[in-house]
Design a protein around this motif. Structure first.
Motif, mmCIF file in Angstrom:
data_model
loop_
_atom_site.group_PDB
_atom_site.id
_atom_site.type_symbol
_atom_site.label_atom_id
_atom_site.label_comp_id
_atom_site.label_asym_id
_atom_site.label_seq_id
_atom_site.Cartn_x
_atom_site.Cartn_y
_atom_site.Cartn_z
ATOM 1 N N GLY A 30 2.439 12.720 -5.872
ATOM 2 C CA GLY A 30 3.136 11.632 -6.102
ATOM 3 C C GLY A 30 3.032 10.350 -5.202
ATOM 4 N N LEU A 31 1.690 10.224 -4.791
ATOM 5 C CA LEU A 31 1.698 8.889 -3.874
ATOM 6 C C LEU A 31 1.345 7.789 -5.113
ATOM 7 C CD1 LEU A 31 -0.426 9.965 -0.657
ATOM 8 C CD2 LEU A 31 2.196 10.086 -1.029
ATOM 9 N N ASP A 32 2.392 6.889 -5.226
ATOM 10 C CA ASP A 32 2.279 6.159 -6.205
ATOM 11 C C ASP A 32 2.581 4.664 -5.858
ATOM 12 O OD1 ASP A 32 5.025 6.361 -6.020
ATOM 13 O OD2 ASP A 32 5.250 7.066 -8.163
ATOM 14 N N SER A 33 2.672 4.354 -4.697
ATOM 15 C CA SER A 33 3.214 3.013 -4.342
ATOM 16 C C SER A 33 2.720 2.790 -2.806
ATOM 17 C CB SER A 33 4.636 3.079 -3.978
ATOM 18 O OG SER A 33 5.138 3.770 -3.128
ATOM 19 N N MET A 63 -9.331 5.451 5.718
ATOM 20 C CA MET A 63 -8.426 5.811 4.833
ATOM 21 C C MET A 63 -7.696 4.670 4.123
ATOM 22 S SD MET A 63 -8.591 8.962 5.376
ATOM 23 C CE MET A 63 -7.119 9.502 4.477
ATOM 24 N N VAL A 64 -7.493 3.416 4.546
ATOM 25 C CA VAL A 64 -6.998 2.469 3.617
ATOM 26 C C VAL A 64 -7.892 2.079 2.556
ATOM 27 C CG1 VAL A 64 -6.227 0.174 3.706
ATOM 28 C CG2 VAL A 64 -5.508 1.622 5.578
ATOM 29 N N GLN A 65 -9.324 2.013 2.795
ATOM 30 C CA GLN A 65 -10.421 1.727 1.767
ATOM 31 C C GLN A 65 -10.198 2.917 0.732
ATOM 32 O OE1 GLN A 65 -12.180 -0.988 1.147
ATOM 33 N NE2 GLN A 65 -10.806 -1.736 2.834
ATOM 34 N N ALA A 66 -9.870 4.351 1.281
ATOM 35 C CA ALA A 66 -9.786 5.189 0.307
ATOM 36 C C ALA A 66 -8.690 4.985 -0.838
ATOM 37 C CB ALA A 66 -9.915 6.480 0.768
ATOM 38 N N ALA A 67 -7.588 4.807 -0.217
ATOM 39 C CA ALA A 67 -6.485 4.395 -0.962
ATOM 40 C C ALA A 67 -6.597 3.115 -2.078
ATOM 41 C CB ALA A 67 -5.298 3.881 0.027
ATOM 42 N N GLN A 99 -3.902 1.646 -7.786
ATOM 43 C CA GLN A 99 -4.083 0.398 -7.963
ATOM 44 C C GLN A 99 -3.053 -0.149 -6.751
ATOM 45 O OE1 GLN A 99 -2.395 -0.134 -11.920
ATOM 46 N NE2 GLN A 99 -4.509 -0.015 -12.692
ATOM 47 N N LEU A 100 -3.911 -0.484 -5.716
ATOM 48 C CA LEU A 100 -3.494 -1.413 -4.853
ATOM 49 C C LEU A 100 -4.149 -2.490 -4.365
ATOM 50 C CD1 LEU A 100 -2.436 1.351 -2.095
ATOM 51 C CD2 LEU A 100 -0.710 0.032 -3.576
ATOM 52 N N GLY A 136 -3.194 -3.294 1.041
ATOM 53 C CA GLY A 136 -4.110 -2.551 2.067
ATOM 54 C C GLY A 136 -4.026 -3.059 3.416
ATOM 55 N N GLN A 137 -3.847 -4.323 3.507
ATOM 56 C CA GLN A 137 -3.663 -5.014 4.792
ATOM 57 C C GLN A 137 -2.381 -4.600 5.426
ATOM 58 O OE1 GLN A 137 -6.178 -6.747 6.949
ATOM 59 N NE2 GLN A 137 -7.222 -5.506 5.208
ATOM 60 N N ARG A 138 -1.318 -4.664 4.708
ATOM 61 C CA ARG A 138 -0.025 -4.264 5.045
ATOM 62 C C ARG A 138 -0.065 -2.649 5.765
ATOM 63 N NH1 ARG A 138 1.712 -7.479 0.664
ATOM 64 N NH2 ARG A 138 1.714 -5.882 -0.675
ATOM 65 N N ILE A 139 -0.395 -1.870 4.948
ATOM 66 C CA ILE A 139 -0.636 -0.558 5.262
ATOM 67 C C ILE A 139 -1.569 -0.348 6.454
ATOM 68 C CG2 ILE A 139 -1.607 1.664 4.888
ATOM 69 C CD1 ILE A 139 -1.211 0.966 1.811
ATOM 70 N N LEU A 140 -2.513 -1.121 6.657
ATOM 71 C CA LEU A 140 -3.409 -1.187 8.023
ATOM 72 C C LEU A 140 -2.727 -1.751 9.183
ATOM 73 C CD1 LEU A 140 -6.039 -0.399 9.194
ATOM 74 C CD2 LEU A 140 -7.017 -2.684 8.413
#
Length: 236
Positions: A44-47, A171-175, A180-181, A186-190
């Motif tokens: 359920g990782l959807d966000s 890992m961020v690139q994999a996400a 749909q991110l 991606g930069q905020r996650i990083l």
């Protein structure tokens, strides 16, 4: 009052750490999601928030307590030429990978790092014996990374920061490729991961061999599910 500050890392060592942390390093890290692709499908990782929370858990639970703690020990072992301890650490990685995919990943990336080191240090008689020893183990990626970093003057903490940031970028690139991110998400996650990496590195550097852990049962289940996932982009 003037406070003494640590001497800055020499430019050559600083650039070498940047190189080792780069996703462009030809070791194949871009082809693995380390269970993330399966987590998106099955957990359920959807966000953006869910992915960021999951990766932060992986940083603290699997990286800081496992591979980063091992790299801290392997770095010193390579620099002391303690090849017995190097082998013990390498065996620990092999024996604690909980699925075939995770073990194949560390073996493939370890071999690729050994090949890269051999190519980079042709003719360097000071480092070649260690590279040959690494290749004969057979190598795992954390132990191979530690050898690559041991050729710099970087302290343990800086090596762990470089390793963890390279992991985070992959890992961020994999996400981004798995769901749909957008790039901004991606930069905020990083950024969240980068903010947590220093504390994770400090924790890893302080662990004794007896405190190192490799216990993440849900990640192992997700990794095993990924082996038979119908549609997938990554090798793990």
């Amino acid at each position: 009052m003037r406070l003494d500050r640590p001497a800055p890392l020499p430019a050559a060592s600083f650039l070498q750490l940047m190189w080792l942390a780069s996703p462009a390093l030809p070791v194949g890290g871009f082809s693995y999601s380390e269970g993330l692709e399966s987590a998106i499908e099955n957990a359920g990782l959807d966000s953006e928030t869910a992915v960021g929370d999951w990766l932060l858990d992986q940083l603290h639970i699997t990286q800081a307590r496992g591979d980063m703690a091992l790299i801290a020990k392997a770095l010193g072992a390579w620099r002391r030429d303690d090849l017995l301890h190097v082998k013990e650490l390498n065996d620990w990685v092999l024996h604690t990978r909980e699925t075939s995919e995770l073990r194949l990943q560390t073996e493939q990336m370890g071999r690729s790092m050994a090949d890269w080191l051999r190519n980079q240090h042709q003719g360097d008689e000071a480092i070649m014996p260690a590279i040959h020893h690494l290749a004969a183990l057979p190598p795992t990626y954390p132990v191979a990374f530690a050898l690559a970093a041991s050729t710099t003057q970087a302290p343990v903490r800086d090596v762990l920061l470089a390793y963890a940031f390279g992991w985070a970028e992959n890992m961020v690139q994999a996400a981004l490729k798995s769901m749909q991110l957008g790039q901004s998400a991606g930069q905020r996650i990083l950024a969240r991961l980068a903010g947590a990496i220093p504390a994770a590195a400090d924790h890893a550097a302080g662990l004794m061999d007896s405190e190192r852990q490799a216990f993440s049962p849900m990640l192992a289940i997700l990794s095993a599910q990924h082996e038979t996932q119908y549609s997938r982009l990554f090798r793990s």
